[in-house]
Motif scaffolding. Structure first.
Motif, PDB file in Angstrom:
ATOM      1  N   GLU A  46       0.798  -1.052   0.017  1.00  0.00           N
ATOM      2  CA  GLU A  46       0.086   0.029   0.061  1.00  0.00           C
ATOM      3  C   GLU A  46       0.978   1.196   0.096  1.00  0.00           C
ATOM      4  OE1 GLU A  46      -2.729  -0.252   3.254  1.00  0.00           O
ATOM      5  OE2 GLU A  46      -3.541  -2.320   2.485  1.00  0.00           O
ATOM      6  N   ILE A  47       2.057   1.284   0.651  1.00  0.00           N
ATOM      7  CA  ILE A  47       2.632   2.349   0.918  1.00  0.00           C
ATOM      8  C   ILE A  47       3.433   2.616  -0.544  1.00  0.00           C
ATOM      9  CG2 ILE A  47       5.101   3.320   1.710  1.00  0.00           C
ATOM     10  CD1 ILE A  47       3.978   2.015   4.538  1.00  0.00           C
ATOM     11  N   GLU A  49       2.254   1.696  -3.425  1.00  0.00           N
ATOM     12  CA  GLU A  49       1.317   2.293  -4.473  1.00  0.00           C
ATOM     13  C   GLU A  49       1.054   3.677  -4.033  1.00  0.00           C
ATOM     14  OE1 GLU A  49      -1.776   2.593  -7.481  1.00  0.00           O
ATOM     15  OE2 GLU A  49      -0.069   1.115  -6.967  1.00  0.00           O
ATOM     16  N   ARG A  50       0.978   3.996  -2.924  1.00  0.00           N
ATOM     17  CA  ARG A  50       0.668   5.572  -2.319  1.00  0.00           C
ATOM     18  C   ARG A  50       1.768   6.332  -3.132  1.00  0.00           C
ATOM     19  NH1 ARG A  50      -1.878   8.054   2.670  1.00  0.00           N
ATOM     20  NH2 ARG A  50      -1.735   9.987   2.029  1.00  0.00           N
ATOM     21  N   GLN A  51       3.167   5.984  -2.997  1.00  0.00           N
ATOM     22  CA  GLN A  51       4.097   6.515  -3.332  1.00  0.00           C
ATOM     23  C   GLN A  51       4.139   6.773  -4.868  1.00  0.00           C
ATOM     24  OE1 GLN A  51       7.381   4.131  -1.273  1.00  0.00           O
ATOM     25  NE2 GLN A  51       7.384   5.789   0.172  1.00  0.00           N
ATOM     26  N   ARG A  52       3.834   5.674  -5.688  1.00  0.00           N
ATOM     27  CA  ARG A  52       3.699   5.811  -6.866  1.00  0.00           C
ATOM     28  C   ARG A  52       2.566   6.728  -7.466  1.00  0.00           C
ATOM     29  NH1 ARG A  52       0.766   4.332 -10.994  1.00  0.00           N
ATOM     30  NH2 ARG A  52      -0.797   3.274  -9.847  1.00  0.00           N
ATOM     31  N   VAL A  53       1.615   6.744  -6.767  1.00  0.00           N
ATOM     32  CA  VAL A  53       0.519   7.733  -7.295  1.00  0.00           C
ATOM     33  C   VAL A  53       0.884   9.101  -6.767  1.00  0.00           C
ATOM     34  CG1 VAL A  53      -1.898   8.220  -6.307  1.00  0.00           C
ATOM     35  CG2 VAL A  53      -1.225   6.138  -6.908  1.00  0.00           C
ATOM     36  N   GLU A  54       1.411   9.559  -5.597  1.00  0.00           N
ATOM     37  CA  GLU A  54       2.051  10.823  -5.219  1.00  0.00           C
ATOM     38  C   GLU A  54       3.075  11.182  -6.409  1.00  0.00           C
ATOM     39  OE1 GLU A  54       3.378  10.081  -1.084  1.00  0.00           O
ATOM     40  OE2 GLU A  54       1.388  10.552  -0.266  1.00  0.00           O
TER      41      GLU A  54
END
Length: 181
Positions: A46-47, A49-54
């Protein structure tokens, strides 16, 4: 002899029960460790994926800023309840106003709007509050450095659940060079 056997059997029973409890606790600990490991793995995913989206959002924001700079378009939002304004970086640049300055709709209208165009702009805003759309509008401003510029503007009104206008969002495009041709 019987007592000795009973005591030994009883102790054996107690030791056996103790071993069973120790084994049960070890099994629970193993299951908890597996659950923790599984959840840790999920959180790591999840982290990531969140970093990728950010990162993707940062890239898109940079792209939007560059597009606004090239097109000489700034975006704005007016809170109709407080009169407070929020501007994009490019709009600060277009109007030659120091970024971060507190902005209020009435103050900006009086400070930057060319006196000949104030009434037209105020009427357009009033009409937008009724129709929901700020129709395309050309007007002159006097920038913070004293230079006169021509802007093209358009916007949209947003309403609360009671049908009252609460936000006006729009764009200003600096069309000064186009008008000079």
């Amino acid at each position: 002899w019987f007592r000795a056997l009973a005591v030994m059997f009883g102790i054996g029973f107690l030791i056996g029960g103790f071993r069973w409890r120790v084994t049960a606790v070890e099994n629970r600990n193993r299951k908890l460790a597996e659950l923790v490991e599984e959840r840790t793995s999920q959180l790591e995913q999840e982290i990531a994926e969140r970093q990728r989206v950010e990162e993707m959002l940062r890239e898109r924001e940079a792209s939007l800023k560059e597009a606004q700079r090239l097109a000489r378009i700034g975006t704005w939002e007016a809170d109709l309840l407080t009169g407070n304004l929020t501007w994009s970086e490019e709009l600060y640049h277009i109007l030659h106003v120091t970024p971060g300055k507190d902005l209020h709709l009435n103050a900006i209208m009086s400070e930057l709007m060319h006196p000949d165009d104030k009434t037209m702009a105020e009427n357009a805003i009033q009409e937008a509050l009724v129709t929901g759309e700020l129709q395309p509008l050309e007007f002159s401003v006097i920038r913070g450095d004293g230079e006169e510029r021509v802007l093209w503007c358009r916007g949209k009104v947003f309403y609360n659940p009671y049908g009252e206008p609460v936000r006006l969002v729009g764009i200003d495009q600096d069309i000064t060079e186009r008008k000079r041709m």
